[in-house]
Design a protein around this motif. Structure first.
Motif, short mmCIF file in Angstrom:
data_model
loop_
_atom_site.label_atom_id
_atom_site.label_comp_id
_atom_site.label_asym_id
_atom_site.label_seq_id
_atom_site.Cartn_x
_atom_site.Cartn_y
_atom_site.Cartn_z
N GLY A 43 0.70 -0.98 0.10
CA GLY A 43 0.01 -0.09 0.01
C GLY A 43 0.94 1.34 -0.05
O GLY A 43 2.05 1.33 -0.20
N LEU A 44 0.25 2.26 0.27
CA LEU A 44 0.91 3.55 0.42
C LEU A 44 1.87 4.02 1.68
O LEU A 44 1.53 3.65 2.77
N MET A 45 3.18 4.21 1.22
CA MET A 45 4.09 4.24 2.38
C MET A 45 4.69 5.75 2.18
O MET A 45 5.17 6.12 1.23
N PRO A 46 4.83 6.60 3.19
CA PRO A 46 5.45 7.76 3.20
C PRO A 46 6.95 7.70 3.25
O PRO A 46 7.66 6.80 3.48
N VAL A 47 7.45 8.76 2.63
CA VAL A 47 8.88 8.93 2.42
C VAL A 47 9.42 9.86 3.48
O VAL A 47 8.77 10.67 4.00
N SER A 48 10.31 9.29 4.15
CA SER A 48 11.09 10.24 5.20
C SER A 48 11.81 11.60 5.06
O SER A 48 12.65 11.38 4.15
N ARG A 49 11.58 12.64 5.71
CA ARG A 49 12.19 13.84 5.24
C ARG A 49 13.71 13.78 5.85
O ARG A 49 14.58 14.21 4.78
#
Length: 287
Positions: free
Chosen positions: A37-43
């Motif tokens: 599924g949708l996975m956020p990218v870390s800043r």
């Protein structure tokens, strides 16, 4: 015959090894991330799975690397498919309400892959609700080719780090032995008497009030800690400003680059000149 049997055995082992290499995934993050599924990218963490996956793919694909450099870091990604050869990489940009889809194409080297990117497409409502819960991502850090690299708007990231100016409070005065003194009376024509007592109608300043008065003598600061000098006279130059706040005219070039000004720029009164926090040694307002 023994030679032929040995030759056939070696051939079978070699073909098996080639098949195992072909089946092995290039990117060690793929098995853990695909179809999740949708996975956020870390800043700011290049070792998170999404950042590590993108970094490994950008090392192999100049198309993907240059796309992220030009279009910005995606806020989140999704990897769809059971095989790296047929997987689809989806890049989501909620700020632009856009999504891009990338598919792999093998290069001449079997371990190298180029990504062909398509889009932009409108983000589906289901994805958009998830993305709206994530913070904006103007830039992110990746470990690429053995070094850490920040991709995106680094100035925007710096503005998010609020650095308060250093402030030293006024020390509390030590108590002195009290000695009773009679106030000196002045003649009526000479005005109020000059004594150590407060003048009627006025009160002594508290420590907070003294600290406020001292802070007004310092130049203004931006949210990221840079000092803001407001030009008061047309005779002011970047060299004079650098000498006052940074202690050396050698820093004039850095200040000029920070403000996108030529070194010998003529400064009009009211112009704001930013001085980098790391070179400031004198925060006092230039008179």
């Amino acid at each position: 015959m023994p030679f032929r049997r040995n030759f056939l055995a070696l051939a079978i082992l070699a073909s098996t090894a080639v098949a195992l290499v072909a089946c092995a995934n290039r990117n060690p993050q793929f098995d853990a991330l695909h179809d999740k599924g949708l996975m956020p990218v870390s800043r700011d963490n290049p070792y998170v799975g999404t950042n590590a996956y993108l970094a490994a793919e950008m090392e192999q694909s100049t198309y993907l690397y240059n796309f992220v450099k030009e279009n910005g870091v995606p806020q989140a990604i999704e990897i769809v498919g059971d095989s790296e050869d047929s997987a689809e990489l989806r890049l989501f940009y909620s700020g632009k309400s856009q999504a891009y889809y990338a598919t792999p194409v093998r290069k001449n080297a079997p371990e190298a892959t180029e990504w062909v990117i398509r889009g932009p497409y409108t983000i589906d409502k289901g994805y958009y609700r998830q993305l709206s819960q994530l913070a904006p991502l103007p830039a992110a850090q990746f470990e690429i080719w053995g070094r850490r690299e920040t991709i995106g708007d680094t100035d925007a990231v710096a503005e998010q780090r609020v650095i308060l100016p250093a402030f030293v409070p006024t020390p509390k005065p030590k108590p002195r032995p009290s000695r009773k003194k009679e106030p000196v009376k002045a003649p009526p024509s000479e005005g109020p008497a000059v004594t150590g007592m407060p003048v009627p109608g006025q009160s002594a300043l508290t420590l907070d009030q003294q600290a406020l008065m001292e802070s007004k003598q310092n130049a203004e600061r931006s949210p990221n800690g840079d000092l803001i000098h407001v030009v008061q006279s047309p005779t002011e130059t970047l060299t004079v400003i650098a000498n006052w706040y940074a202690g050396s005219a050698d820093h004039a070039k850095k200040i000029a680059e920070k403000n996108n000004l030529p070194l010998d720029a003529k400064l009009e009164p009211g112009t704001k000149v930013f001085v980098q926090a790391e070179i400031v040694i004198n925060p006092r307002l230039m008179k």
